[in-house]
Design an enzyme around this catalytic site. Structure first.
Site, PDB file in Angstrom:
ATOM      1  N   LEU A 136     -13.731   6.689   1.329  1.00 56.86           N
ATOM      2  CA  LEU A 136     -14.593   7.671   0.672  1.00 56.86           C
ATOM      3  C   LEU A 136     -15.618   7.057  -0.296  1.00 56.86           C
ATOM      4  CD1 LEU A 136     -15.159  10.688   0.199  1.00 56.86           C
ATOM      5  CD2 LEU A 136     -13.465  10.605  -1.649  1.00 56.86           C
ATOM      6  N   LYS A 178       2.378  -3.437   6.752  1.00 55.38           N
ATOM      7  CA  LYS A 178       2.654  -3.479   5.303  1.00 55.38           C
ATOM      8  C   LYS A 178       4.143  -3.270   5.049  1.00 55.38           C
ATOM      9  CE  LYS A 178      -1.287  -4.532   3.709  1.00 55.38           C
ATOM     10  NZ  LYS A 178      -1.500  -5.804   2.998  1.00 55.38           N
ATOM     11  N   PHE A 181     -13.967  15.610   5.218  1.00 58.23           N
ATOM     12  CA  PHE A 181     -13.036  15.810   6.329  1.00 58.23           C
ATOM     13  C   PHE A 181     -12.014  16.907   6.017  1.00 58.23           C
ATOM     14  CE2 PHE A 181     -13.788  11.024   7.201  1.00 58.23           C
ATOM     15  CZ  PHE A 181     -14.929  11.307   7.931  1.00 58.23           C
ATOM     16  N   TYR A 217      -1.247  -0.458  11.056  1.00 55.15           N
ATOM     17  CA  TYR A 217      -1.550  -1.021   9.732  1.00 55.15           C
ATOM     18  C   TYR A 217      -0.377  -0.792   8.778  1.00 55.15           C
ATOM     19  CZ  TYR A 217      -3.262  -1.040   4.954  1.00 55.15           C
ATOM     20  OH  TYR A 217      -3.380  -1.258   3.607  1.00 55.15           O
ATOM     21  N   SER A 243       0.839  -1.191   0.000  1.00 53.84           N
ATOM     22  CA  SER A 243       0.000   0.000   0.000  1.00 53.84           C
ATOM     23  C   SER A 243       0.875   1.242   0.000  1.00 53.84           C
ATOM     24  CB  SER A 243      -0.860  -0.016   1.267  1.00 53.84           C
ATOM     25  OG  SER A 243      -1.391   1.253   1.522  1.00 53.84           O
TER      26      SER A 243
END
Ligand code: UFG
Length: 344
Positions: A202, A155, A220, A151, A127
């Site tokens: 989103l 990765k 946001f 997280y 990612s």
């Protein structure tokens, strides 16, 4: 068929689309999934798209290395693609041990099973989160990596595990794909993104505003340093992302050289751009309200995309309107409803 490919997390959003792309390319994909964030009915919907009467699917926890070995040891496997992981940044801050266990132990378990079965090609879901906060936009693959959440840590650790293993043993070839923001759905409308809880991301949130399930989108922050003040990201069509896995795998099989590359379009859109584009697909203006910034968000996240073209011959085919239209088609085909119903 050019060989079997084990897809861990193959019943999930990106996994199911990659199944279809691999089958279209002549591979024989086999799913391994614990169905913690996927529904069984996705298998029937993949069968419809792929015009197959059966799909090989194993309900297995990715940390069960012996069970993975048993599957691989049946023979005929040329590679694995590893999607099975947890992926919500906020949740990872609350449950770091779960994230480290499932994402890191899961990867180790898969690697050990692959080594035992002598299957040495792996495409790994990484990612853009491994870039942490970068000053240089678009981000080149050579940028220093860091992490801002458990997280992201998992990765980055996954990438580093592959680097260590690959350096020590030349039999391995790894395709590390650093995804930007996947969105959209297969053109059939039979598979798509279907988060179990209230969406963090989103696009699935906007989809629920479009159906009327949510009253409005909370944007946001509107004071970021971008063209309209809202956050800019690189949204890539999930079928383009699926194609990147096929191209990564073919490259590994051809030259046995590991690669780590950004997978995005190279073009950024703001939150308001996305809302307007989805509104065009739906045919109405979708309501929004400006809300406070979300912790950890950055102004703009965009990657360089040239390396993907050079190394694996990957270029995106779909634009923003196609992403939104495909998502809306998925929401409306009834498949979405069916997917919901099999919860009951
Ligand atoms: N946003 C809103 N309202 C919402 C949800 C999101 O305004 O209800 C905004 C965010 O603030 C951000 C943009 O929409 O500006 C995109 O947010 P997402 O949550 O969809 O995606 P992120 O870019 O924050 O993160 C995603 C994945 C991560 C991954 C990262 C890498 O969720 O796992 O992309 O690019 F690490």
């Amino acid at each position: 068929m050019v060989g079997k490919v084990l897809l861990t997390g193959g019943a999930g959003y990106i996994g199911s689309h990659t199944f279809v792309a691999l089958q279209d390319a002549g591979y024989d994909p086999v799913i391994l999934d614990d169905f913690s964030n996927a529904k069984k009915s996705v298998l029937d919907r993949i069968k419809l798209i792929c015009q197959r009467s059966e799909i090989e699917c194993h309900q297995v926890d990715v940390r069960d290395s012996d069970a993975i070995f048993e599957i691989l040891n049946q023979g005929g496997f040329v590679a694995a693609v590893h999607f099975a992981a947890k992926k919500a940044v906020g949740e990872s801050v609350e449950k770091p041990l779960d994230y480290i266990d499932i994402n890191c132990t899961g990867l180790l378990s898969l690697l050990k099973a692959m080594e035992r079965a002598e299957v040495f090609n792996l495409v790994f879901s990484s990612s853009a989160t491994v870039y942490g906060d970068q000053e240089i936009i678009p981000i080149p693959e050579t940028a220093t990596r860091s992490y801002a959440s458990p997280y992201a840590f998992t990765k980055l650790m996954g990438e580093q595990i592959l680097e260590q293993v690959g350096d020590a043993d030349p039999r391995w070839s790894f395709g590390t794909l650093r995804y930007f923001n996947p969105a959209g759905a297969h053109a059939s409308g039979m598979i798509g993104e279907d988060p179990a809880d209230i969406p963090n991301n989103l696009m699935p949130y906007i989809a629920k505003v479009a159906t009327g399930e949510f009253e409005h989108l909370s944007v946001f922050g509107d004071t970021y340093n971008t063209h309209d003040g809202t956050g800019v990201r690189d949204y890539i069509h999930v079928m383009d992302l699926a194609d990147a896995h096929v191209k990564s795998l073919k490259t590994l099989q051809k030259n046995s050289i590991s690669h780590a590359i950004n997978i995005g379009t190279g073009t950024g859109y703001s939150v308001l751009d996305m809302l307007a584009a989805y509104g065009r697909a739906v045919g109405k203006t979708l309501p929004h309200k400006i809300a406070p910034r979300r912790d950890g968000d950055v102004d703009t996240l965009l990657g360089e995309v040239e390396k993907a073209e050079e190394v694996i011959g990957f270029k995106t085919r779909y634009d923003l309107d196609e992403i939104c239209a495909s998502s809306w088609h998925w929401i409306n085909t009834g498949a979405f409803q069916a997917a919901k119903e099999d919860n009951s």
